[in-house]
Design a protein around this motif. Structure first.
Motif, mmCIF file in Angstrom:
data_model
loop_
_atom_site.group_PDB
_atom_site.id
_atom_site.type_symbol
_atom_site.label_atom_id
_atom_site.label_comp_id
_atom_site.label_asym_id
_atom_site.label_seq_id
_atom_site.Cartn_x
_atom_site.Cartn_y
_atom_site.Cartn_z
ATOM 1 N N THR A 7 16.976 44.965 44.977
ATOM 2 C CA THR A 7 17.609 46.276 45.040
ATOM 3 C C THR A 7 16.986 47.217 44.031
ATOM 4 O O THR A 7 16.802 48.408 44.285
ATOM 5 N N ILE A 8 16.637 46.678 42.856
ATOM 6 C CA ILE A 8 16.199 47.514 41.755
ATOM 7 C C ILE A 8 14.735 47.925 41.883
ATOM 8 O O ILE A 8 14.386 49.065 41.640
ATOM 9 N N ILE A 9 13.866 46.995 42.291
ATOM 10 C CA ILE A 9 12.446 47.347 42.279
ATOM 11 C C ILE A 9 11.751 47.182 43.627
ATOM 12 O O ILE A 9 10.569 47.425 43.743
ATOM 13 N N GLY A 10 12.474 46.741 44.662
ATOM 14 C CA GLY A 10 11.844 46.619 45.968
ATOM 15 C C GLY A 10 11.671 45.177 46.403
ATOM 16 O O GLY A 10 11.900 44.236 45.649
ATOM 17 N N ALA A 11 11.256 44.985 47.608
ATOM 18 C CA ALA A 11 11.239 43.668 48.218
ATOM 19 C C ALA A 11 10.165 42.745 47.681
ATOM 20 O O ALA A 11 10.102 41.578 48.068
ATOM 21 N N SER A 12 9.297 43.212 46.799
ATOM 22 C CA SER A 12 8.242 42.350 46.273
ATOM 23 C C SER A 12 8.792 41.307 45.316
ATOM 24 O O SER A 12 8.148 40.301 45.045
ATOM 25 N N ALA A 13 9.999 41.541 44.771
ATOM 26 C CA ALA A 13 10.603 40.572 43.870
ATOM 27 C C ALA A 13 11.421 39.585 44.672
ATOM 28 O O ALA A 13 11.980 39.901 45.701
ATOM 29 N N PHE A 193 14.656 41.180 31.479
ATOM 30 C CA PHE A 193 13.528 41.872 32.062
ATOM 31 C C PHE A 193 12.739 40.916 32.956
ATOM 32 O O PHE A 193 12.487 39.765 32.598
ATOM 33 N N GLY A 194 12.345 41.416 34.130
ATOM 34 C CA GLY A 194 11.564 40.626 35.064
ATOM 35 C C GLY A 194 10.075 40.769 34.822
ATOM 36 O O GLY A 194 9.629 41.455 33.892
ATOM 37 N N ILE A 195 9.279 40.154 35.671
ATOM 38 C CA ILE A 195 7.832 40.118 35.467
ATOM 39 C C ILE A 195 7.193 41.493 35.656
ATOM 40 O O ILE A 195 6.078 41.735 35.209
ATOM 41 N N TYR A 196 7.905 42.403 36.319
ATOM 42 C CA TYR A 196 7.372 43.754 36.516
ATOM 43 C C TYR A 196 7.967 44.741 35.520
ATOM 44 O O TYR A 196 7.763 45.948 35.654
ATOM 45 N N GLY A 197 8.719 44.238 34.557
ATOM 46 C CA GLY A 197 9.359 45.107 33.580
ATOM 47 C C GLY A 197 10.683 45.671 34.041
ATOM 48 O O GLY A 197 11.283 46.500 33.351
ATOM 49 N N GLU A 198 11.159 45.223 35.211
ATOM 50 C CA GLU A 198 12.434 45.695 35.729
ATOM 51 C C GLU A 198 13.589 44.981 35.017
ATOM 52 O O GLU A 198 13.460 43.837 34.594
#
Length: 209
Positions: A7-13, A193-198
């Motif tokens: 939801t936060i950064i898109g379907a790539s996560a 924080f996730g791998i994309y900084g989200e």
């Protein structure tokens, strides 16, 4: 509305801690939740954490509040102001963000950590948005040993409405709301924080007091 890192950064996560549901508040329906404690707990130290997605913009709207018109001395409010900043009101003192929150598609994780026993005033009320502490605040911090209306016997605590006079209904979504008595916590208790900084949610595993 499902809340997760997709939801936060898109379907790539993918993977992680998924929260399958949120609660929708429609201000046209005057929707809110309420609780009235039967005993008094720790009013000086506590943490409120929740994921918030706004609906209507440009209007005053309470996310959470406590206190009533019978005694204003402890009235406590977390709300969006009409200029779309966040306001943290502790009766005679008030803090406002300089940042505005005008994206109705975004989830904002808000942590409000209070410990009025701290000698330094800026340590008495700490605000975090999406994992980062907000320090460019305007206004004044709570006084030493201030006691909030939260955890006060007989005083209503409400989500989605201003409990003082039953106005300022919130419009939007709330999810993964936690209230912890007796501890001023940091966002790492509720997210990471996730791998994309989200910034994304994790399950709170601590005590509630």
């Amino acid at each position: 509305s499902v809340l997760n890192e997709n939801t936060i950064i898109g379907a790539s996560a993918a993977g992680g801690y998924d929260i399958p549901n949120s609660l929708r508040f429609n201000d046209d329906d005057s929707a809110y939740l309420s609780r009235t404690p039967s005993i008094t707990g720790n009013r000086k130290t506590w943490t409120w954490s929740g994921w918030v997605k706004r609906g209507n913009l440009g209007t005053s709207a309470c996310v959470v509040s406590a206190g009533n018109s019978q005694d204003v001395t402890g009235v406590t409010i977390l709300q969006f102001s009409s200029n779309d900043t966040l306001n943290f009101y502790t009766h005679s003192t008030s803090l406002d963000t300089t940042r505005v929150f005008r994206d109705p598609s975004a989830w904002y994780h808000i942590v409000w950590a209070v410990d009025s026993t701290q000698a330094t005033d800026s340590n008495r009320s700490k605000i975090y948005i999406n994992g980062e502490q907000i320090t460019d605040l305007t206004g004044t911090y709570p006084v030493l040993n201030w006691e909030s209306a939260f955890n006060l016997s007989g005083y209503t605590e409400e989500i989605g409405r201003y409990s003082y006079n039953n106005t300022r209904f919130f419009d939007g979504y709330l999810s993964e709301v936690n209230f912890v008595e007796g501890q001023a916590l940091t966002p790492s208790n509720f997210g990471k924080f996730g791998i994309y900084g989200e910034w994304k949610p994790i399950a709170y595993t601590g005590a509630y007091g």
